[in-house]
Design an enzyme around this catalytic site. Structure first.
Site, short mmCIF file in Angstrom:
data_model
loop_
_atom_site.label_atom_id
_atom_site.label_comp_id
_atom_site.label_asym_id
_atom_site.label_seq_id
_atom_site.Cartn_x
_atom_site.Cartn_y
_atom_site.Cartn_z
CB SER A 97 17.38 -3.20 -3.56
OG SER A 97 17.56 -1.84 -3.32
CG ASP A 126 -0.49 4.46 -4.28
OD1 ASP A 126 0.19 5.50 -4.31
OD2 ASP A 126 -1.72 4.45 -4.42
CG ASP A 128 -3.69 8.00 -2.26
OD1 ASP A 128 -3.07 7.42 -3.17
OD2 ASP A 128 -4.38 7.39 -1.41
#
Length: 806
Positions: free
Chosen positions: A276, A348, A351
């Protein structure tokens, strides 16, 4: 009716049935579908906008005014009635979409589509979608007020469903031969989980583990750097982070035994361009002295649209903007005091851990030098016209073992467990409810504090003159390198040790430069003390936006519209001049030379009537693929280096061994690749022209907005004349792009402009099904009607009263 007039009936029926059969291998019962009493004939449009409707559970009357765009302006006396009415009205106009999205989120598509959807359903269950939704619902249930509103929304949806007879069902139910089921509060949690996956579900830990094994650490770091050499982050590089005083986790001694593991297949990822733009300028940089805010989320271009626009008002608050069918409140919008919008922060937050099981029973796994018990979750996956499948998924303290011997595993005892912030659960619904009621910066900040996932860049502006941007989500406080590669599930030092305190999430309020912005680029520069690595961040749109706001002192609404529709291709501008200087053109034919001259004269704007953007798109696609042919030739799952680093390698390491084409005996350089792929491009476009005509960008790109089922061309829109591509600010690619453009000037009351590629109605026969699309493609906007008085109905086409059911 747009599609169902008698002369088109036979053709449409054949197209729909052929499409469903080719996509899903089955078709609905012809007789039932064509029945004059219950079939699609009953979907002749009756919007029913003016009658009084009796709704279960309302405590007071709710007034609904419809403007010329079928946008409902809802006036209730309290929040409970407001959100009950929101549920009812959303179901009234978007019932099939509302429900279908939660079937997709919960891994239940095989119930509707049969065995063809089984692999998808198994994958979503193993991704932990239902598990995460359940945890989120637990958090929401700890907040009685939020829970009461979610229950009211549920009751509103069910009030509408309970009024329906089979003849009234949206046409998709008839095509797929099934019926709506009651809405539950679980489905709101699933809808929010669906958005979490779309916006925080990309990761490449296993692919990067393979790349590390293939190339070694030094080469890997060259191909996948933590920061690019150009970095214009969300939070300005001038930010002083010295106020952060948290102890950072120590990097444990690395066990490199995991580096040699070879993973051949990974879970499907969300669309790589889900992102976006948003920005806001202060009054100092605004033509009027009022802050101005903009937002345009980049998502799949579908019909019905992902967004449903509403005004939601009570005596205490009054908000307007884009809602998500299934969730409460305005997601991207404004009220009388503040405005807000989001972009994907792409941090992130997933994991992967290698799990060592004690034996084949998988009842115990190794962690911290001891055997700990796993838990089993049995997922019941119903399959249309087939026996139910029961899939047993093992859970560790990290999360679900998504890969094991029964699903994309490498051997019977191996497993890879996913740890995802999305599984933690959070009351994200509360964030948006509080934003809808917010009056100032403190309210905005209070609304964000408990927001968990997906990580978002929340932009803000207020009538008091404040602008701000917070990168908000729950972020693990990782040691350097943690999460880039597969982690050791038995080593407690590889666990997430803590989370970044919310007050230290990167943010900016009223910066000296007079604007805030985000476009999915790197959130911070290397001076930010917490570990944040390059997770595929955007590198082009953000620089165009920031350069735009640095270029002059004052900006008006037209400037904002121009920027949202800006088609400047910075990526092409940074590579093509180098190619023109270094490519040997001596062997080009006359026709190839003409094509080269066309692109050499390009001004780098991807406009629909130009040939050069088509040449660039074809050329870049072939060049990118051939540079990284080593990745395609490997049997392991690998993710190719990001676009910016690819161009960096082409320009700065032209003779690197990776430039050599594996399938030839010659030793190629980047200059050779330029020529080879240009000749292939010229051949492709010459053939394309012979078959289709001129390859101008509008025709070659052929942007379309497709029905959610992707098998119903009669319910879709094709060949839309819109420029740009996924690297331009106007990020309109073939079937992805700006799903809602909004601009808000913080006048009193605020003045809003907006558009999206769809329409308010989910009924393909309604004139409101796709009536915004042509205006969206042209870059036009609606002047948003933000009613301050429910009695002022001069711009209203119909009004409806929702009354308590006696």
């Amino acid at each position: 009716m747009k599609y169902f007039k008698l002369p088109l009936t036979l053709v449409l029926t054949l197209v729909v049935f052929f499409g469903l059969n080719s996509k899903f291998g089955s078709t609905p019962p012809m007789g039932k579908f064509l029945s004059p009493n219950e079939g699609f004939w009953q979907n002749e449009l009756d919007e029913n906008l003016s009658s009084t409707m009796h709704i279960d559970g309302l405590t007071n009357e709710v007034t609904v005014h419809y403007d010329e765009h079928l946008i409902p302006h809802v006036f209730a006396q309290n929040n409970t009635d407001l959100y009950r009415a929101q549920g009812y009205l959303t179901a009234k106009h978007r019932l099939w979409q509302l429900e279908f999205q939660t079937f997709a989120a919960g891994g239940r598509l095989a119930e509707i589509l049969g065995e063809q959807a089984l692999d998808y359903d198994r994958q979503e269950r193993r991704r932990g979608m239902v598990f995460g939704a359940e945890n989120a619902l637990e958090k929401m249930q700890e907040d009685p007020e939020t829970l009461s509103y979610i229950e009211a929304y549920r009751d509103g949806v069910n009030s509408y469903i309970n009024q329906l007879e089979p003849k009234d069902y949206p046409v998709e139910y008839k095509l797929l031969d099934y019926a709506p089921e009651p809405w539950t509060i679980d489905k709101t949690a699933l809808l929010l989980m669906y958005m979490t996956k779309m916006l925080a579900g990309r990761e490449a830990d296993l692919e990067h583990t393979n790349a590390l094994a293939k190339f070694g650490k030094e080469r890997y770091d060259l191909l996948f750097p933590d920061f690019f050499d150009v970095n214009d982050p969300v939070i300005s590089k001038e930010t002083d982070w010295s106020f952060i005083n948290v102890k950072m986790p120590e990097t444990p001694e690395q066990d490199r035994s995991l580096d040699s593991i070879s993973i051949t297949e990974t879970l499907d990822k969300p669309h790589p361009q889900n992102g976006s733009n948003n920005w806001a300028v202060s009054g100092r940089k605004s033509y009027s002295g009022h802050p101005i805010l903009a937002n345009d989320p980049h998502l799949g271009l579908n019909l019905p649209s992902i967004w449903f626009v509403m005004q939601l008002a009570t005596p205490e608050h009054n908000s307007y903007g884009a809602t998500l069918p299934g969730a409460l409140g305005i997601i991207s919008g404004y009220n009388n005091h503040i405005s807000w919008g989001e972009t994907n922060a792409t941090r992130d937050v997933i994991d992967w851990y290698k799990i060592e099981f004690k034996d084949d029973t998988r009842k115990e796994y190794k962690h911290d030098d001891q055997w700990k018990k796993t838990t089993q979750r049995i997922e019941e996956i119903k399959i249309r016209n087939r026996e139910t499948l029961y899939d047993t998924i093992i859970y560790t303290h990290h999360g679900p073992v998504s890969y094991d011997h029964s699903f994309k595993g490498d051997n019977a005892k191996a497993g890879y467990a996913m740890q995802w912030v999305g599984h933690i659960g959070g009351n994200n619904q509360r964030t948006f409810l509080k934003l809808n009621e917010g009056k100032n910066y403190d309210d905005y900040l209070d609304a964000l504090k408990n927001y968990t996932a997906p990580a978002q860049n929340f932009v803000f502006a207020s009538i008091q003159g404040d602008i701000a941007l917070w990168i908000q989500g729950q972020f693990p406080n990782k040691w350097k390198g943690q999460g880039k590669f597969l982690l050791d599930g038995s080593n407690p030092k590889h666990d997430w040790q803590s989370f970044i305190p919310q007050k230290f999430n990167a943010h900016s309020k009223n910066p000296e430069r007079g604007f805030v912005s985000s476009a999915n680029q790197h959130p911070v520069d290397p001076s930010y003390p917490f570990y944040v690595y390059n997770d595929g961040y955007e590198t082009y749109r953000n620089r165009v936006i920031n350069d735009f706001f640095r270029a002059k002192d004052k900006f008006n609404i037209q400037d904002f519209k121009n920027l949202q529709n800006n088609n400047y291709n910075l990526k092409a501008s940074e590579l093509l001049p180098y190619i023109f200087t270094n490519m040997d053109t001596s062997t080009l034919t006359a026709e190839e030379t003409d094509i080269l001259n066309t692109i050499k004269s390009w001004d780098f704007y991807s406009e629909i009537d130009q040939l050069a953007p088509s040449i660039w798109e074809s050329w870049w696609t072939k060049l990118y693929k051939i540079v990284w042919d080593e990745f395609d030739a490997d049997s392991r799952a690998l993710e190719k280096p990001f676009t910016y680093q690819t161009i960096y390698m082409l320009k700065n390491h032209p003779q690197d061994e990776l430039m050599d084409i594996l399938s030839t005996s010659e030793k190629e350089t980047s200059n050779d690749l330029f020529l080879i792929t240009f000749k292939e491009t010229a051949k492709e476009l010459t053939e394309w022209k012979a078959e289709h005509g001129d390859y101008n960008w509008g025709a070659y790109k052929a942007t379309y907005v497709g029905h959610l089922l992707q098998a119903l061309p009669a319910f879709s829109r094709f060949d839309l004349p819109i420029g740009g591509d996924y690297n331009t600010v106007n990020a309109a690619s073939k079937n992805h792009g700006p799903s809602w453009r909004m601009i808000v000037e913080m006048t009193t009351p605020p003045t809003g402009y907006g558009i999206y590629p769809g329409g308010q109605s989910g009924n393909p026969g309604s004139k409101y099904y796709d009536n915004f699309i042509d205006r969206w493609a042209k870059g036009d906007y609606m002047n948003l009607l933000f009613m301050q008085d429910q009695e002022d109905t001069k711009d209203i086409i119909a009004s409806q009263i929702l009354t308590p059911k006696q």
